[in-house]
Design an enzyme around this catalytic site. Structure first.
Site, mmCIF file in Angstrom:
data_model
loop_
_atom_site.group_PDB
_atom_site.id
_atom_site.type_symbol
_atom_site.label_atom_id
_atom_site.label_comp_id
_atom_site.label_asym_id
_atom_site.label_seq_id
_atom_site.Cartn_x
_atom_site.Cartn_y
_atom_site.Cartn_z
ATOM 1 N N LYS A 220 0.836 -1.205 0.000
ATOM 2 C CA LYS A 220 0.000 0.000 0.000
ATOM 3 C C LYS A 220 0.872 1.257 0.000
ATOM 4 O O LYS A 220 0.652 2.174 -0.790
ATOM 5 C CB LYS A 220 -0.895 -0.056 1.249
ATOM 6 N N GLY B 166 -5.058 8.255 5.208
ATOM 7 C CA GLY B 166 -4.164 9.287 5.745
ATOM 8 C C GLY B 166 -2.976 9.528 4.830
ATOM 9 O O GLY B 166 -2.534 10.667 4.649
ATOM 10 N N ARG C 268 -8.520 12.909 12.132
ATOM 11 C CA ARG C 268 -7.084 12.659 12.363
ATOM 12 C C ARG C 268 -6.263 13.953 12.263
ATOM 13 O O ARG C 268 -6.623 14.865 11.536
ATOM 14 C CB ARG C 268 -6.597 11.584 11.386
ATOM 15 N N GLN D 112 4.701 9.731 6.544
ATOM 16 C CA GLN D 112 3.755 10.536 5.752
ATOM 17 C C GLN D 112 4.144 12.004 5.794
ATOM 18 O O GLN D 112 4.112 12.701 4.772
ATOM 19 C CB GLN D 112 2.331 10.353 6.277
ATOM 20 N N ASP E 297 2.406 -0.362 11.817
ATOM 21 C CA ASP E 297 1.171 -0.952 11.295
ATOM 22 C C ASP E 297 0.986 -2.409 11.729
ATOM 23 O O ASP E 297 -0.099 -2.975 11.582
ATOM 24 C CB ASP E 297 1.151 -0.874 9.758
ATOM 25 N N ARG F 1 -6.314 2.749 18.111
ATOM 26 C CA ARG F 1 -6.022 1.314 18.008
ATOM 27 C C ARG F 1 -5.726 0.661 19.348
ATOM 28 O O ARG F 1 -5.885 -0.548 19.487
ATOM 29 C CB ARG F 1 -4.848 1.081 17.030
HETATM 30 C C1 S3P Z 1 2.588 5.210 6.146
HETATM 31 C C2 S3P Z 1 3.174 5.669 7.303
HETATM 32 C C3 S3P Z 1 2.660 5.351 8.631
HETATM 33 C C4 S3P Z 1 1.730 4.152 8.594
HETATM 34 C C5 S3P Z 1 0.721 4.254 7.500
HETATM 35 C C6 S3P Z 1 1.402 4.324 6.157
HETATM 36 C C7 S3P Z 1 3.167 5.589 4.863
HETATM 37 O O1 S3P Z 1 1.936 6.461 9.129
HETATM 38 O O2 S3P Z 1 1.092 3.976 9.831
HETATM 39 O O3 S3P Z 1 -0.145 3.138 7.500
HETATM 40 O O4 S3P Z 1 2.808 4.988 3.827
HETATM 41 O O5 S3P Z 1 3.995 6.502 4.842
HETATM 42 P P1 S3P Z 1 2.654 7.702 9.870
HETATM 43 O O6 S3P Z 1 3.474 8.433 8.877
HETATM 44 O O7 S3P Z 1 1.517 8.532 10.385
HETATM 45 O O8 S3P Z 1 3.475 7.094 10.968
#
Ligand code: S3P
Length: 441
Positions: free
Chosen positions: A22, A94, A122, A168, A314, A345
């Site tokens: 993903k 997100g 969020r 992210q 995750d 969670r």
């Molecule tokens: C992700 C980063 C993580 C993760 C999310 C996917 C990504 O979040 O929990 O499912 O693809 O960069 P955070 O950046 O909020 O830690």
């Protein structure tokens, strides 16, 4: 919404080719849209979240054709996106909202990006603040949540350390950095997944990484690419855990993404006693990929804290839900971020596991799920709780639904997972795959 009944027992046997990762799929799609010409992405994630990214890109004028898991994206170059007529809808994702906001901050037009009820709760200040420092005009509501309204363009480079480790947030700033007036730097004290850095380099961006500092040079000419997305290790973990709960199981997962910023979960499972093997690793499009095999083995239990949390963020729900199947239980600390995911969670999982008879202690920053031995000092005559079937509510959170469904395999009696189709957010094939591996379909 449809619930799903899980009957316990059986064994997991067979081999699986997992859907595409993903995290990597989002990044390939976004960067391909900014490249100059047509890219082809194979094994694109089947996750609903990654469809949300494609839909948002379409609303920005990008032509995208999908056939099964193959996605063609007609890249428009850094300055080719068009002002969207309607708000962009990131739905539950997100990653889509935060990472695309970085791109939108670089555009001279106005855009609005929103999401479903969960996503609109969020925290978005973590991207609003640095993007404003880069001089983007970006606003959320008075809680700092979506919808976000963004008017971008003329960005200044910044030197930024995210207060909370987040791939992210890092990615949002790196994407905005493509449009800045000088080199933008993101510092990481705790390492987070580095798919954005790898993918940007693959598409020809000038990006340097050294001792926790990531520097992106502005205005690269991004070249279109043909790429294959590795299998999703975060989805794989639910199947690995099922094989570790059901005696005599044996499972082979093909072409799993094994980027070291993601694969720590395998080391952790091995440290519990899991028999996991990765016979060979290959590098594909800058990412490590390999087959992963697992055979049932009893698990000892263990603790997760500090830098491990970001590396397994995750996977924590599934690891915690393995607690009752370990000798000493699973204890997690420093994971307050879990409260800010698709659901809280920590409390959603604690409620679900307790409903199944597990003994769970909740902390502000984590939880302890008791193992078979029970709490320290308890005599063998009063062992930890064995799970029984129950009706549980994952509160619309895909990873909690899968973690509870896997725990239900080791319970006594049937369980019902409410609102079970939420697994489609990351792993639509989850229940079918599980049934096939158990010989039930
Ligand atoms: C992700 C980063 C993580 C993760 C999310 C996917 C990504 O979040 O929990 O499912 O693809 O960069 P955070 O950046 O909020 O830690």
């Amino acid at each position: 919404m449809a619930s799903r009944k899980i009957s316990p027992g059986g064994t997991i046997n067979g081999a699986v080719e997992l859907p595409g990762d993903k995290s990597i799929s989002h990044r390939y799609a976004i960067i391909a849209a900014l490249a100059e010409g047509p890219s082809e992405i194979a094994n694109y994630a089947s996750a609903a979240d990654c469809r949300s990214t494609l839909e948002c890109l379409r609303r920005l004028g990008v032509e995208i054709a999908t056939k099964d898991r193959l996605v063609h994206i007609a890249g428009k170059g850094l300055d080719g996106l068009q002002e969207p007529r309607k708000p962009l809808d990131a739905e539950n994702s997100g990653s889509t909202m935060r990472m695309l906001s970085g791109v939108l901050a670089g555009q001279r037009f106005r855009s609005v990006i929103t999401g479903d009820d969960s996503l609109r709760r969020r925290p978005m200040r973590r991207i609003i603040d640095p993007l404003r420092q880069m001089s983007a005009d970006i606003h959320g509501d008075d809680r700092g949540c979506a919808p976000l309204e963004i008017r971008g363009g003329n960005l200044h480079a910044i030197d930024f350390t995210p207060p909370t480790p987040s791939a992210q947030v890092k990615s949002a700033i790196l994407f905005a950095g493509l449009y800045a007036d000088a080199v933008t730097t993101v510092h990481e004290s705790v390492r987070t997944r580095d798919h954005t850095e790898i993918a940007l380099r693959e598409f020809g961006a000038n990006i340097e990484v050294s001792r926790g500092a990531i520097r992106i040079h502005p205005r690269p000419k991004l070249a279109p690419r043909r790429l294959i997305v590795p299998g999703d290790i975060s989805g794989a973990v639910f199947l690995l855990a099922a094989a570790l709960i059901l005696p005599d199981s044996s499972l082979l997962l093909h072409n799993v993404g094994l980027n070291p910023t993601r694969s720590r979960v395998l080391d952790f499972l091995i440290s519990l006693g899991a028999k996991i093997h990765v016979p060979a690793l290959a590098s594909r499009d800058g990412e490590l990929v390999g087959d992963v095999s697992v055979n049932y083995a009893p698990l000892a239990g263990g603790e997760i804290s500090g830098a491990q949390v970001a590396e397994m963020i995750d996977e924590l729900p599934m690891l915690a839900a393995l607690g009752p199947f370990t000798e000493k239980g699973i204890e997690i600390h420093d994971a307050q971020e879990l409260r800010l995911k698709e659901s809280d969670r920590i409390s959603t999982l604690a409620a679900g596991l307790r409903a199944m008879g597990a003994r769970v202690e909740e902390f502000p920053d984590g939880l302890r799920v008791e193992g078979k031995e029970g709490p320290a000092g308890r005599s063998a005559a009063a062992p930890g709780a064995k799970l029984h079937g129950a009706t549980v509510d994952p509160c619309g959170d895909h990873r909690i639904a899968m973690a509870l469904a896997v725990a239900a395999l080791g319970a006594e009696g049937k369980s019902t997972i409410r609102d079970a189709e939420c697994v489609g957010v990351s792993f639509p094939e989850f229940f079918d795959t599980l049934e096939r591996l158990r010989g039930l379909s």
